[in-house]
Design an enzyme around this catalytic site. Structure first.
Site, mmCIF file in Angstrom:
data_model
loop_
_atom_site.group_PDB
_atom_site.id
_atom_site.type_symbol
_atom_site.label_atom_id
_atom_site.label_comp_id
_atom_site.label_asym_id
_atom_site.label_seq_id
_atom_site.Cartn_x
_atom_site.Cartn_y
_atom_site.Cartn_z
ATOM 1 N N ASP A 95 0.842 -1.200 0.000
ATOM 2 C CA ASP A 95 0.000 0.000 0.000
ATOM 3 C C ASP A 95 0.880 1.254 0.000
ATOM 4 O OD1 ASP A 95 -1.998 1.840 0.330
ATOM 5 O OD2 ASP A 95 -2.843 0.940 2.142
ATOM 6 N N HIS B 258 -9.992 -0.762 -7.268
ATOM 7 C CA HIS B 258 -9.714 0.356 -6.350
ATOM 8 C C HIS B 258 -8.717 1.337 -6.961
ATOM 9 C CE1 HIS B 258 -8.912 2.635 -2.752
ATOM 10 N NE2 HIS B 258 -7.640 2.266 -2.738
HETATM 11 C C1 HEM Z 1 -4.009 2.619 -4.169
HETATM 12 C C2 HEM Z 1 -5.303 0.125 -0.214
HETATM 13 C C3 HEM Z 1 -8.490 3.610 0.940
HETATM 14 C C4 HEM Z 1 -6.642 6.355 -2.587
HETATM 15 C C5 HEM Z 1 -4.126 1.614 -3.226
HETATM 16 C C6 HEM Z 1 -3.445 0.342 -3.280
HETATM 17 C C7 HEM Z 1 -3.799 -0.335 -2.166
HETATM 18 C C8 HEM Z 1 -4.720 0.481 -1.419
HETATM 19 C C9 HEM Z 1 -3.307 -1.710 -1.743
HETATM 20 C C10 HEM Z 1 -2.521 -0.130 -4.436
HETATM 21 C C11 HEM Z 1 -1.096 0.219 -4.230
HETATM 22 C C12 HEM Z 1 -0.799 1.686 -4.189
HETATM 23 O O1 HEM Z 1 -0.675 2.350 -5.211
HETATM 24 O O2 HEM Z 1 -0.717 2.203 -3.083
HETATM 25 C C13 HEM Z 1 -6.279 0.857 0.435
HETATM 26 C C14 HEM Z 1 -6.975 0.430 1.621
HETATM 27 C C15 HEM Z 1 -7.864 1.411 1.956
HETATM 28 C C16 HEM Z 1 -7.731 2.456 0.954
HETATM 29 C C17 HEM Z 1 -6.715 -0.874 2.360
HETATM 30 C C18 HEM Z 1 -8.837 1.480 3.074
HETATM 31 C C19 HEM Z 1 -9.689 0.552 3.349
HETATM 32 C C20 HEM Z 1 -8.272 4.655 0.077
HETATM 33 C C21 HEM Z 1 -8.979 5.897 0.107
HETATM 34 C C22 HEM Z 1 -8.449 6.682 -0.884
HETATM 35 C C23 HEM Z 1 -7.425 5.908 -1.548
HETATM 36 C C24 HEM Z 1 -10.088 6.257 1.111
HETATM 37 C C25 HEM Z 1 -8.783 8.090 -1.304
HETATM 38 C C26 HEM Z 1 -9.754 8.823 -0.812
HETATM 39 C C27 HEM Z 1 -5.762 5.572 -3.296
HETATM 40 C C28 HEM Z 1 -4.997 6.062 -4.437
HETATM 41 C C29 HEM Z 1 -4.257 4.977 -4.924
HETATM 42 C C30 HEM Z 1 -4.562 3.860 -4.044
HETATM 43 C C31 HEM Z 1 -4.973 7.486 -4.987
HETATM 44 C C32 HEM Z 1 -3.286 4.964 -6.106
HETATM 45 C C33 HEM Z 1 -4.042 4.761 -7.393
HETATM 46 C C34 HEM Z 1 -3.093 4.727 -8.592
HETATM 47 O O3 HEM Z 1 -2.796 5.806 -9.112
HETATM 48 O O4 HEM Z 1 -2.635 3.631 -8.954
HETATM 49 N N1 HEM Z 1 -4.903 1.668 -2.095
HETATM 50 N N2 HEM Z 1 -6.762 2.087 0.066
HETATM 51 N N3 HEM Z 1 -7.350 4.679 -0.956
HETATM 52 N N4 HEM Z 1 -5.471 4.255 -3.086
HETATM 53 FE FE1 HEM Z 1 -6.182 3.147 -1.562
#
Ligand code: HEM
Length: 351
Positions: free
Chosen positions: A154, A227
């Site tokens: 993450d 996601h």
């Molecule tokens: C990407 C987990 C909530 C925004 C990711 C990734 C994971 C992850 C595993 C893929 C790896 C990475 O690029 O970091 C989670 C979990 C969450 C959560 C477990 C809560 C349950 C959120 C929320 C937001 C968010 C609430 C925004 C309001 C993003 C963004 C990316 C991302 C901007 C990168 C997308 C890209 O450009 O590839 N998240 N996330 N995430 N997450 Fe989350």
């Protein structure tokens, strides 16, 4: 402008490297004038407390970012407010809701030693005693190679280098608050049993990356996006508007508690709000982020992270300055949006 003429824009340690431990502390400040003045002194003096504790082991890189909520901002500095600062909006989709919960000050405390984080928080809360109430306190830890408790790496897509400042720090679009940032926090609890019953392939299609080696995947055909796609915001010119995330796992296995503390910093608050709409309401509508089927948001709060000089300037109350703190208490804003930010080689880019 020659290099030597550049005015350093001293941002808080928003861009501090990912740490091994963190505490996310949200407090509300009492309604009395005395409580306000006590809290004012503490937030403005936080740098001294970082030195007091952090100097005892500099290699542990203790840092603390202070964010101020919309309502408290108006009490501390009624003269001027950051252009986008507003409370966290509740986001309700057909199946899942992101609640909006109270919070006047966020302390995002990071270090590579848990005892430094603990000691800093202890002294901080001592200083706030009688003036503030803890609304939410979460101790996060680094889990293997920066994985969340769902088992995925993450933080991979975080901006780096010049893109980091461009994505995270306010520039010439709001000159009085240049070097500041918006930060949104949400505390999520996971249903790990349900998640564990999905196949690895199903989990990977929900996140949009492979689980073992973290490789980005294309979305499956059809309207249901992963996601990583729902949280990608287009800048309208073929680029992406990134945010900086420093999520951390937390939990108490003995209580069946497993969670992710989401924290996102952005130069543009609307970008994070748009991500939340896409996740909770869905894009297209109805196709929500399936990460939410195993993740419940318990909190949701927005803060403004002033630059260091503006934060210190908040220490002077209206009576002391007899003028708007924002206009008297920090150095002139930069004339040139490419100026040094005073944090390594970071510079503010153009919008
Ligand atoms: C990407 C987990 C909530 C925004 C990711 C990734 C994971 C992850 C595993 C893929 C790896 C990475 O690029 O970091 C989670 C979990 C969450 C959560 C477990 C809560 C349950 C959120 C929320 C937001 C968010 C609430 C925004 C309001 C993003 C963004 C990316 C991302 C901007 C990168 C997308 C890209 O450009 O590839 N998240 N996330 N995430 N997450 Fe989350």
């Amino acid at each position: 402008m020659a290099d030597g003429d550049r005015i350093p824009l001293d941002a808080q340690s928003v861009a501090a490297p990912l740490s091994r431990f963190a505490v996310f502390l949200v407090v509300t400040v009492g309604a009395s004038d005395a409580a306000l003045e006590q809290a004012r002194g503490v937030v403005a003096g936080v740098d001294d407390l970082i030195k007091t504790v952090g100097f005892r082991d500099l290699s542990a890189h203790l840092s603390c970012v202070v964010g101020i909520g919309s309502e408290l901002w108006d009490r501390l500095s009624p003269g001027a407010r950051p252009a986008e600062l507003r409370p966290f909006p509740m986001v309700s989709g057909a199946r899942h809701t992101a609640p909006s919960t109270p919070g006047d000050v966020l302390f995002h405390i990071r270090a590579d030693r848990v005892d430094l984080v603990f000691e800093f928080e202890r002294l901080l809360l001592d200083a706030l005693r009688g003036a503030a109430t803890v609304a939410s306190e979460t101790q996060g830890f680094r889990y293997f190679d920066a994985r969340d408790v769902l088992g995925f790496v993450d933080g991979t897509a975080n901006p780096v280098g010049a893109e980091l400042a461009e994505s995270v720090l306010i520039g010439s679009e709001d000159p009085d608050f240049a070097g500041g940032s918006y930060v949104v926090v949400q505390k999520y609890l996971h249903d790990l049993d349900t998640w564990g019953r999905l196949s690895t392939e199903e989990q990977e299609s929900i996140i949009g990356r492979t689980k073992l080696d973290n490789v980005e995947l294309d979305d499956a055909p059809g309207p249901q996006f992963a996601h990583k796609t729902l949280s990608t915001i287009d800048d309208g010119a073929g680029g992406e508007l990134d945010i900086l995330r420093d999520n951390m796992p937390f939990g108490r296995p003995g209580h069946g508690e497993f969670g992710t503390f989401f924290i996102g910093y952005s130069r543009r608050l609307w970008v994070i709000e748009r991500m939340l709409e896409r996740m909770f309401i869905g894009e297209p509508t109805g196709f929500h982020d399936r990460i939410l089927d195993v993740s419940t948001a318990l909190t949701g709060t927005t803060f403004f992270v002033p630059s260091r000089p503006v934060l210190v300037g908040l220490g002077e109350s209206e009576e002391q300055t007899d003028a708007s703190p924002a206009s008297v208490s920090h150095p002139s804003p930069p004339a040139d949006p490419d100026e040094s930010l005073g944090i390594g080689s970071l510079r503010i880019g153009r919008t």
